[in-house]
Enzyme design. Structure first.
Site, mmCIF file in Angstrom:
data_model
loop_
_atom_site.group_PDB
_atom_site.id
_atom_site.type_symbol
_atom_site.label_atom_id
_atom_site.label_comp_id
_atom_site.label_asym_id
_atom_site.label_seq_id
_atom_site.Cartn_x
_atom_site.Cartn_y
_atom_site.Cartn_z
ATOM 1 N N SER A 40 -9.588 6.502 -51.500
ATOM 2 C CA SER A 40 -9.610 7.479 -50.398
ATOM 3 C C SER A 40 -8.367 8.343 -50.526
ATOM 4 O O SER A 40 -7.498 8.376 -49.660
ATOM 5 C CB SER A 40 -9.657 6.767 -49.044
ATOM 6 O OG SER A 40 -8.488 6.021 -48.822
ATOM 7 N N HIS A 144 -13.662 1.824 -49.219
ATOM 8 C CA HIS A 144 -13.285 0.627 -49.980
ATOM 9 C C HIS A 144 -14.396 -0.405 -50.068
ATOM 10 O O HIS A 144 -14.273 -1.388 -50.779
ATOM 11 C CB HIS A 144 -12.031 -0.017 -49.386
ATOM 12 C CG HIS A 144 -10.804 0.832 -49.555
ATOM 13 N ND1 HIS A 144 -9.611 0.551 -48.947
ATOM 14 C CD2 HIS A 144 -10.591 1.957 -50.277
ATOM 15 C CE1 HIS A 144 -8.710 1.468 -49.291
ATOM 16 N NE2 HIS A 144 -9.291 2.335 -50.079
ATOM 17 N N GLN A 152 -11.444 2.209 -42.127
ATOM 18 C CA GLN A 152 -11.209 1.694 -43.485
ATOM 19 C C GLN A 152 -10.514 0.333 -43.507
ATOM 20 O O GLN A 152 -10.853 -0.523 -44.314
ATOM 21 C CB GLN A 152 -10.378 2.721 -44.274
ATOM 22 C CG GLN A 152 -10.112 2.343 -45.716
ATOM 23 C CD GLN A 152 -9.313 3.419 -46.446
ATOM 24 O OE1 GLN A 152 -9.856 4.436 -46.843
ATOM 25 N NE2 GLN A 152 -8.029 3.196 -46.600
ATOM 26 N N GLU A 153 -9.507 0.146 -42.640
ATOM 27 C CA GLU A 153 -8.726 -1.092 -42.708
ATOM 28 C C GLU A 153 -8.347 -1.608 -41.325
ATOM 29 O O GLU A 153 -7.854 -0.848 -40.499
ATOM 30 C CB GLU A 153 -7.419 -0.865 -43.500
ATOM 31 C CG GLU A 153 -7.661 -0.388 -44.925
ATOM 32 C CD GLU A 153 -6.392 0.140 -45.609
ATOM 33 O OE1 GLU A 153 -5.276 -0.274 -45.227
ATOM 34 O OE2 GLU A 153 -6.531 0.974 -46.511
ATOM 35 N N GLU A 194 -9.540 -4.020 -51.608
ATOM 36 C CA GLU A 194 -8.204 -4.584 -51.413
ATOM 37 C C GLU A 194 -8.236 -6.052 -51.028
ATOM 38 O O GLU A 194 -7.232 -6.616 -50.600
ATOM 39 C CB GLU A 194 -7.450 -3.774 -50.345
ATOM 40 C CG GLU A 194 -7.179 -2.343 -50.796
ATOM 41 C CD GLU A 194 -6.395 -1.526 -49.779
ATOM 42 O OE1 GLU A 194 -6.099 -2.043 -48.679
ATOM 43 O OE2 GLU A 194 -6.087 -0.363 -50.096
ATOM 44 N N ASP A 230 -5.964 1.324 -40.452
ATOM 45 C CA ASP A 230 -5.964 2.577 -41.202
ATOM 46 C C ASP A 230 -7.352 3.168 -41.021
ATOM 47 O O ASP A 230 -8.329 2.669 -41.585
ATOM 48 C CB ASP A 230 -5.664 2.346 -42.690
ATOM 49 C CG ASP A 230 -5.635 3.667 -43.466
ATOM 50 O OD1 ASP A 230 -5.843 4.727 -42.847
ATOM 51 O OD2 ASP A 230 -5.412 3.618 -44.692
ATOM 52 N N GLU A 273 -2.876 4.259 -38.733
ATOM 53 C CA GLU A 273 -2.664 5.183 -39.849
ATOM 54 C C GLU A 273 -3.826 6.171 -39.934
ATOM 55 O O GLU A 273 -4.981 5.793 -39.741
ATOM 56 C CB GLU A 273 -2.565 4.338 -41.131
ATOM 57 C CG GLU A 273 -2.359 5.113 -42.410
ATOM 58 C CD GLU A 273 -2.293 4.151 -43.607
ATOM 59 O OE1 GLU A 273 -1.764 3.016 -43.460
ATOM 60 O OE2 GLU A 273 -2.799 4.517 -44.684
ATOM 61 N N ASP A 300 -0.637 9.099 -43.762
ATOM 62 C CA ASP A 300 -0.801 8.767 -45.184
ATOM 63 C C ASP A 300 -1.331 10.010 -45.895
ATOM 64 O O ASP A 300 -0.568 10.768 -46.493
ATOM 65 C CB ASP A 300 -1.744 7.568 -45.315
ATOM 66 C CG ASP A 300 -2.205 7.308 -46.745
ATOM 67 O OD1 ASP A 300 -1.589 7.833 -47.681
ATOM 68 O OD2 ASP A 300 -3.207 6.569 -46.932
ATOM 69 N N LYS A 325 3.705 6.068 -50.820
ATOM 70 C CA LYS A 325 3.011 5.610 -52.030
ATOM 71 C C LYS A 325 3.601 6.396 -53.198
ATOM 72 O O LYS A 325 3.323 7.598 -53.335
ATOM 73 C CB LYS A 325 1.523 5.927 -51.924
ATOM 74 C CG LYS A 325 0.766 5.137 -50.846
ATOM 75 C CD LYS A 325 -0.617 5.754 -50.652
ATOM 76 C CE LYS A 325 -1.566 4.830 -49.893
ATOM 77 N NZ LYS A 325 -2.816 5.532 -49.508
ATOM 78 N N HIS A 353 0.787 -0.099 -51.205
ATOM 79 C CA HIS A 353 -0.049 -0.214 -52.406
ATOM 80 C C HIS A 353 -1.148 0.845 -52.377
ATOM 81 O O HIS A 353 -1.257 1.618 -51.423
ATOM 82 C CB HIS A 353 -0.679 -1.610 -52.484
ATOM 83 C CG HIS A 353 -1.656 -1.901 -51.358
ATOM 84 N ND1 HIS A 353 -2.478 -2.997 -51.330
ATOM 85 C CD2 HIS A 353 -1.941 -1.227 -50.195
ATOM 86 C CE1 HIS A 353 -3.214 -2.995 -50.248
ATOM 87 N NE2 HIS A 353 -2.902 -1.928 -49.542
ATOM 88 N N ARG A 354 -2.008 0.835 -53.407
ATOM 89 C CA ARG A 354 -3.241 1.621 -53.420
ATOM 90 C C ARG A 354 -4.416 0.653 -53.465
ATOM 91 O O ARG A 354 -4.253 -0.535 -53.737
ATOM 92 C CB ARG A 354 -3.315 2.550 -54.640
ATOM 93 C CG ARG A 354 -2.196 3.545 -54.774
ATOM 94 C CD ARG A 354 -1.989 4.400 -53.527
ATOM 95 N NE ARG A 354 -3.154 5.143 -53.077
ATOM 96 C CZ ARG A 354 -3.314 6.462 -53.157
ATOM 97 N NH1 ARG A 354 -2.368 7.192 -53.720
ATOM 98 N NH2 ARG A 354 -4.377 7.065 -52.671
ATOM 99 N N LYS A 376 2.741 -2.352 -46.763
ATOM 100 C CA LYS A 376 1.300 -2.579 -46.686
ATOM 101 C C LYS A 376 0.805 -2.903 -48.087
ATOM 102 O O LYS A 376 0.774 -2.032 -48.946
ATOM 103 C CB LYS A 376 0.612 -1.321 -46.139
ATOM 104 C CG LYS A 376 -0.868 -1.517 -45.877
ATOM 105 C CD LYS A 376 -1.497 -0.298 -45.204
ATOM 106 C CE LYS A 376 -2.078 0.657 -46.203
ATOM 107 N NZ LYS A 376 -3.154 1.521 -45.660
#
Ligand code: PGA
Ligand code: ZN
Length: 399
Positions: A40, A144, A152-153, A194, A230, A273, A300, A325, A353-354, A376
Site C-alpha cells: 500500500s 495486505h 488495513q491494520e 505482515e 492503520d 495512522e 504515513d 520508513k 517496517h514494510r 511498528k
C-alpha cells in the site's frame, strides 16, 4: 574507506525479489543491508525499481562514487554520494531499493569498523534510555490480505509495558489470544502479508475481537495494552467521487473524520495512522484538531518520510505523529532528518517496517538510536521477529 560494494537480488517475505547490498571497508569492516517493499505504497514515495534494474543502475552510477571515495562511517557522505549518483529527487534512476540497501549496509560497515553496535553508531553517546514501544499488527486486511477487514491494520499497543521484552511478548500474546477467539467463533484464520490474522469479518467484529484480546492479555500481564489502527485510507479513497469506499458503504470526508473520531473515543485508541487520504492535509488537520489531545494521528502515505511534506503538515497542523520508513525516502540520512524535524516540532516519530520485509534489522537500531517512542514491526513471523528479537538484544545491552 569503502573498498567494495556488492549488490545482489534476494527474496523478500512475499517471495518477490529485492536488493541486498554488502559494503566492505579498507580496514576490514563489513555491513549488509536489504531493501523492504510496500504494497500500500504512498503516491509520493521514492521510486522502487525492479531489483535487476536497480542493481544494474546502482552498479553503473553509484558504486564508482562510493568505492575509494567515501568513508563508510560518514553516513552523510555516503548518502550524499547516492543522491549525486541518482540525480533526481525521488531515486528514480538508481532505485530507492538500491539506495536504501547501500545506505543501511554502509551504516553497518561503519559500526563494524568502530566495533560499536549499530544503534550506538547511529545514535551517539547522547541517546536517551527510553525504549520504543512496539506496535504489533494482529488483525488486518486492506491491501495486505484479500477478503478481510477494510481497515488495513489493527495494532496492539502495550503502552504500559515495563520493558521492551514485556512489550514484545504482550503483542505476541494478543496475536495468540486472537487466534483463540477466532477459533471459538469458528472463523478460519489465515494471515496477511505482515503475519496479522486476516479473518473474513467486517471491521466492527474486528474491533470487538481486538478489544477483547487486548483486555484479556492486559489482565494477564498486569499492564495496560491499548490498540490502534492503520486505516491506510488512501487505498479506499475514490478521488473522482471524493469518498471513502468501504465494503458495505461509502463515507464522505466529513463522515470519515466523524467516524474516526467516534472510534477513538469508543475504543480509546492510542494511535491512528493514515485515517484520511494521502493528499488531504486539511482533513488530517481537522481530525487532529478534534482528537489530537487523546491520540496519535500519524501520517504515513501523507508524509512518506519526506521533510518537505512533513513541513507542510507542521504548518497546517495535520498530524502529531509521522511514520518513518527509510525506503520511502531512500537513505538513512533522509530518514534521520525527518525524525529530527518531527521531534523538534513535537511530532512523534514511529519507525516502521514494510509489508514486504527481509531479515534486515536496521529499523530496530534506528528506533533506539533516535529515541523514537514507537516502532511498528509486526507481532509474529520470521521477518518481523528478526526486528523484535533484535530489540530484545539491544535492550539487554543498552536500555
Ligand atoms: P506497506 O504497508 O508496507 O504495504 O505500505 C505498511 C503501512 O501502510 O504502514
Ligand atoms: Zn501505513
Amino acid at each position: 574507506q569503502i573498498v567494495d560494494v556488492r549488490l545482489r537480488r534476494i527474496l523478500d517475505s512475499r517471495g518477490n525479489g529485492t536488493v541486498e547490498a554488502d559494503v566492505l571497508t579498507e580496514s576490514g569492516g563489513f555491513g549488509r543491508g536489504a531493501a523492504p517493499s510496500g504494497a500500500s505504497t504512498g503516491e509520493h514515495e521514492a521510486i522502487e525499481l525492479a531489483p535487476e534494474e536497480a542493481i544494474a543502475a546502482a552498479r553503473e552510477r553509484a558504486v564508482p562514487r562510493l568505492v575509494d571515495e567515501v568513508y563508510a562511517g560518514d553516513q552523510r557522505s555516503v548518502d550524499a554520494a547516492l543522491h549525486a549518483a541518482d540525480g533526481t529527487d525521488d531515486f528514480s534512476e538508481i532505485g530507492a531499493n538500491s539506495a536504501v540497501a547501500i545506505s543501511m549496509a554502509a551504516a553497518k560497515a561503519g559500526a563494524d569498523m568502530l566495533g560499536a553496535p549499530l544503534y550506538q553508531h547511529l545514535g551517539g553517546a547522547f541517546r536517551g534510555e527510553n525504549f520504543p514501544i512496539p506496535l504489533g499488527n494482529v488483525v488486518g486486511g486492506g491491501e495486505h490480505a484479500a477478503d478481510a477487514t477494510d481497515i488495513q491494520e489493527f495494532l496492539s499497543a502495550p503502552v504500559g509495558a515495563p520493558s521492551v521484552t514485556d512489550a514484545v511478548f504482550a503483542n505476541a500474546a494478543v496475536h495468540g489470544e486472537i487466534h483463540d477467539i477466532l477459533a471459538e467463533r469458528s472463523i478460519p484464520a489465515g494471515k496477511g502479508d505482515e503475519g496479522a490474522w486476516a479473518p473474513s469479518v467486517d471491521d466492527e467484529e474486528a474491533f470487538e475481537i481486538v478489544a477483547e484480546a487486548t483486555e484479556t492479555v492486559s489482565g494477564e500481564v498486569g499492564f495496560e495494552i491499548g490498540f490502534g489502527l492503520d486505516v491506510a485510507a488512501a487505498e479506499m479513497y475514490d478521488e473522482e467521487d471524493e469518498e471513502y469506499v468501504y465494503s458495505d458503504r461509502t463515507r464522505s470526508t466529513e463522515e470519515q473524520i466523524d467516524y474516526i473520531a467516534e472510534l477513538v473515543s469508543e475504543y480509546d485508541l492510542v494511535y491512528v495512522e493514515d485515517p484520511l487520504d494521502e493528499n488531504d492535509f486539511e482533513a488530517f488537520a481537522d481530525l487532529t484538531e478534534k482528537v489530537g489531545e487523546q491520540t496519535l494521528i500519524c501520517g504515513d502515505d501523507l508524509f512518506v518520510t519526506n521533510t518537505e511534506r512533513l513541513s507542510q503538515g507542521i504548518e497546517q497542523g495535520s498530524a502529531n505523529s509521522i511514520l518513518i520508513k527509510p525506503n520511502q525516502i531512500g537513505t538513512l540520512t533522509d530518514a534521520f532528518d525527518a525524525i529530527e524535524l518531527a521531534t523538534r516540532n513535537g511530532i512523534e516519530p514511529v519507525v516502521s517496517h514494510r509489508s514486504g520485509e527481509t531479515e534486515d534489522t536496521t529499523i530496530a537500531h534506528l528506533a533506539v538510536a533516535t529515541d523514537a517512542p514507537f516502532i511498528k514491526t509486526g507481532a509474529a513471523g520470521g521477518e518481523r521477529t528478526a526486528k523484535l528479537n533484535e530489540l530484545i538484544r539491544i535492550a539487554e545491552d543498552a536500555l
